[in-house]
Every structure is written in structure tokens, then in C-alpha cells.
Design a protein around this motif. Structure first.
Motif, PDB file in Angstrom:
ATOM      1  N   ARG A  24      58.527  -0.692 -38.875  1.00  0.00           N
ATOM      2  CA  ARG A  24      59.232  -1.693 -39.673  1.00  0.00           C
ATOM      3  C   ARG A  24      58.289  -2.430 -40.613  1.00  0.00           C
ATOM      4  O   ARG A  24      58.730  -3.133 -41.500  1.00  0.00           O
ATOM      5  N   ASP A  25      56.985  -2.303 -40.394  1.00  0.00           N
ATOM      6  CA  ASP A  25      56.030  -3.011 -41.233  1.00  0.00           C
ATOM      7  C   ASP A  25      56.045  -2.475 -42.652  1.00  0.00           C
ATOM      8  O   ASP A  25      56.338  -1.319 -42.887  1.00  0.00           O
ATOM      9  N   ALA A  26      55.709  -3.318 -43.614  1.00  0.00           N
ATOM     10  CA  ALA A  26      55.758  -2.941 -45.028  1.00  0.00           C
ATOM     11  C   ALA A  26      54.637  -1.984 -45.403  1.00  0.00           C
ATOM     12  O   ALA A  26      53.550  -2.033 -44.857  1.00  0.00           O
ATOM     13  N   ILE A  27      54.925  -1.119 -46.364  1.00  0.00           N
ATOM     14  CA  ILE A  27      53.922  -0.246 -46.952  1.00  0.00           C
ATOM     15  C   ILE A  27      53.292  -1.023 -48.099  1.00  0.00           C
ATOM     16  O   ILE A  27      53.974  -1.524 -48.960  1.00  0.00           O
ATOM     17  N   SER A  28      51.941  -1.124 -48.127  1.00  0.00           N
ATOM     18  CA  SER A  28      51.295  -1.940 -49.149  1.00  0.00           C
ATOM     19  C   SER A  28      50.017  -1.308 -49.646  1.00  0.00           C
ATOM     20  O   SER A  28      49.250  -0.746 -48.887  1.00  0.00           O
ATOM     21  N   PHE A  29      49.802  -1.420 -50.945  1.00  0.00           N
ATOM     22  CA  PHE A  29      48.569  -0.950 -51.571  1.00  0.00           C
ATOM     23  C   PHE A  29      47.681  -2.139 -51.942  1.00  0.00           C
ATOM     24  O   PHE A  29      46.585  -1.960 -52.441  1.00  0.00           O
ATOM     25  N   ARG A  30      48.182  -3.311 -51.688  1.00  0.00           N
ATOM     26  CA  ARG A  30      47.512  -4.532 -52.144  1.00  0.00           C
ATOM     27  C   ARG A  30      46.048  -4.633 -51.692  1.00  0.00           C
ATOM     28  O   ARG A  30      45.206  -5.139 -52.412  1.00  0.00           O
ATOM     29  N   TYR A  31      45.738  -4.143 -50.506  1.00  0.00           N
ATOM     30  CA  TYR A  31      44.402  -4.324 -49.962  1.00  0.00           C
ATOM     31  C   TYR A  31      43.503  -3.109 -50.141  1.00  0.00           C
ATOM     32  O   TYR A  31      42.447  -3.024 -49.525  1.00  0.00           O
ATOM     33  N   GLY A  32      43.912  -2.156 -50.976  1.00  0.00           N
ATOM     34  CA  GLY A  32      43.082  -0.992 -51.243  1.00  0.00           C
ATOM     35  C   GLY A  32      42.885  -0.079 -50.048  1.00  0.00           C
ATOM     36  O   GLY A  32      41.864   0.591 -49.932  1.00  0.00           O
ATOM     37  N   LEU A  33      43.858  -0.045 -49.155  1.00  0.00           N
ATOM     38  CA  LEU A  33      43.757   0.811 -47.975  1.00  0.00           C
ATOM     39  C   LEU A  33      43.893   2.277 -48.385  1.00  0.00           C
ATOM     40  O   LEU A  33      44.581   2.600 -49.348  1.00  0.00           O
ATOM     41  N   PRO A  34      43.245   3.183 -47.659  1.00  0.00           N
ATOM     42  CA  PRO A  34      43.226   4.591 -48.058  1.00  0.00           C
ATOM     43  C   PRO A  34      44.501   5.364 -47.765  1.00  0.00           C
ATOM     44  O   PRO A  34      44.628   6.516 -48.162  1.00  0.00           O
ATOM     45  N   ASP A  35      45.466   4.763 -47.079  1.00  0.00           N
ATOM     46  CA  ASP A  35      46.680   5.469 -46.700  1.00  0.00           C
ATOM     47  C   ASP A  35      47.848   4.501 -46.736  1.00  0.00           C
ATOM     48  O   ASP A  35      47.674   3.293 -46.891  1.00  0.00           O
ATOM     49  N   LEU A  36      49.041   5.034 -46.588  1.00  0.00           N
ATOM     50  CA  LEU A  36      50.223   4.199 -46.466  1.00  0.00           C
ATOM     51  C   LEU A  36      50.107   3.343 -45.211  1.00  0.00           C
ATOM     52  O   LEU A  36      49.349   3.655 -44.305  1.00  0.00           O
ATOM     53  N   GLN A  37      50.898   2.297 -45.143  1.00  0.00           N
ATOM     54  CA  GLN A  37      50.924   1.445 -43.966  1.00  0.00           C
ATOM     55  C   GLN A  37      52.360   1.293 -43.504  1.00  0.00           C
ATOM     56  O   GLN A  37      53.146   0.734 -44.248  1.00  0.00           O
ATOM     57  N   PRO A  38      52.791   1.794 -42.366  1.00  0.00           N
ATOM     58  CA  PRO A  38      51.944   2.491 -41.414  1.00  0.00           C
ATOM     59  C   PRO A  38      51.435   3.806 -41.999  1.00  0.00           C
ATOM     60  O   PRO A  38      51.992   4.334 -42.957  1.00  0.00           O
ATOM     61  N   CYS A  39      50.389   4.327 -41.386  1.00  0.00           N
ATOM     62  CA  CYS A  39      49.706   5.497 -41.930  1.00  0.00           C
ATOM     63  C   CYS A  39      50.609   6.732 -41.915  1.00  0.00           C
ATOM     64  O   CYS A  39      51.602   6.799 -41.202  1.00  0.00           O
ATOM     65  N   THR A  40      50.235   7.705 -42.725  1.00  0.00           N
ATOM     66  CA  THR A  40      50.990   8.940 -42.852  1.00  0.00           C
ATOM     67  C   THR A  40      51.235   9.605 -41.506  1.00  0.00           C
ATOM     68  O   THR A  40      52.326  10.111 -41.236  1.00  0.00           O
ATOM     69  N   GLN A  41      50.244   9.594 -40.638  1.00  0.00           N
ATOM     70  CA  GLN A  41      50.388  10.225 -39.316  1.00  0.00           C
ATOM     71  C   GLN A  41      51.509   9.564 -38.509  1.00  0.00           C
ATOM     72  O   GLN A  41      52.306  10.242 -37.863  1.00  0.00           O
ATOM     73  N   ILE A  42      51.580   8.257 -38.537  1.00  0.00           N
ATOM     74  CA  ILE A  42      52.623   7.545 -37.794  1.00  0.00           C
ATOM     75  C   ILE A  42      53.985   7.778 -38.438  1.00  0.00           C
ATOM     76  O   ILE A  42      54.981   7.997 -37.747  1.00  0.00           O
ATOM     77  N   LEU A  43      54.050   7.766 -39.764  1.00  0.00           N
ATOM     78  CA  LEU A  43      55.316   8.051 -40.442  1.00  0.00           C
ATOM     79  C   LEU A  43      55.808   9.459 -40.131  1.00  0.00           C
ATOM     80  O   LEU A  43      57.000   9.688 -39.924  1.00  0.00           O
ATOM     81  N   LYS A  44      54.869  10.398 -40.081  1.00  0.00           N
ATOM     82  CA  LYS A  44      55.216  11.784 -39.754  1.00  0.00           C
ATOM     83  C   LYS A  44      55.780  11.867 -38.329  1.00  0.00           C
ATOM     84  O   LYS A  44      56.800  12.515 -38.086  1.00  0.00           O
TER      85      LYS A  44
END
Length: 98
Positions: A24-44
Motif C-alpha cells: 500500500r506504500d507509495a511509489i516514489s522517485f523523490r529520494y533517488g532510490l534505484p528501484d520502485l517502492q516497494p521494490c520490483t521484487q516485492i511487486l512481482k
């Protein structure tokens, strides 16, 4: 069913979070993280377990940030097998094609 799966992260202080809560947490690029949030592995994993309710946003704090990265997130979610995303109107889910 998703609540039966737990995720341990380096930030979880030795506790675990139910997968449906993490997703349920938001996907954000604001902090320059290298992956989606939650990460691609968790979304998969969420998708493989039957999860399909996805919401996302641009985490806008300024008008110029409104809608930032939405096309990229939509494409990445399509690549993970998602076909729709969800918004809410009067606390009721409304699904839209990705």
C-alpha cells in the motif's frame, strides 16, 4: 492471503510487515532510490500471489512535481503483469487500464 506473507527489510528493526501493508506504500522517485517502492521484487511477488490493487502517485509537494514519473511507473507495472491501477472515489475503488 497476502497478509500471510511477510517482508523483512533492513529498516524494519527486526520486525516483519505483512505484504499487503507494504504494497500500500507509495511509489516514489523523490529520494533517488534505484528501484520502485516497494521494490520490483516485492511487486512481482504481490502480483504472483494474486495481488492486483495498485495505486500510485507522484508524491507531489510542489505544483511542478504533479504527475512526475507517472508514465514510467505505468510502463514498469505493465511489464510486471499488472493490467490496471486503482483510484478511489467516495472511498470506493475505481479501476483504470494501465
Amino acid at each position: 492471503m497476502l497478509a500471510d506473507y511477510h517482508v523483512h527489510t533492513e529498516f524494519s528493526d527486526d520486525s516483519v510487515y505483512p505484504l499487503d501493508t507494504v504494497c500500500r506504500d507509495a511509489i516514489s522517485f523523490r529520494y533517488g532510490l534505484p528501484d520502485l517502492q516497494p521494490c520490483t521484487q516485492i511487486l512481482k511477488l504481490y502480483r504472483e500471489l494474486g495481488g492486483h490493487v495498485i495505486t500510485f502517485g507522484s508524491d507531489s509537494h510542489k505544483p511542478e512535481h504533479l504527475g512526475a514519473h507517472i508514465p514510467e511507473v505505468r510502463e514498469r507495472l505493465r511489464n510486471l503483469g499488472f493490467t490496471e491501477f486503482c483510484t478511489y472515489r467516495h472511498m470506493q475503488p475505481v479501476f483504470h487500464a494501465l
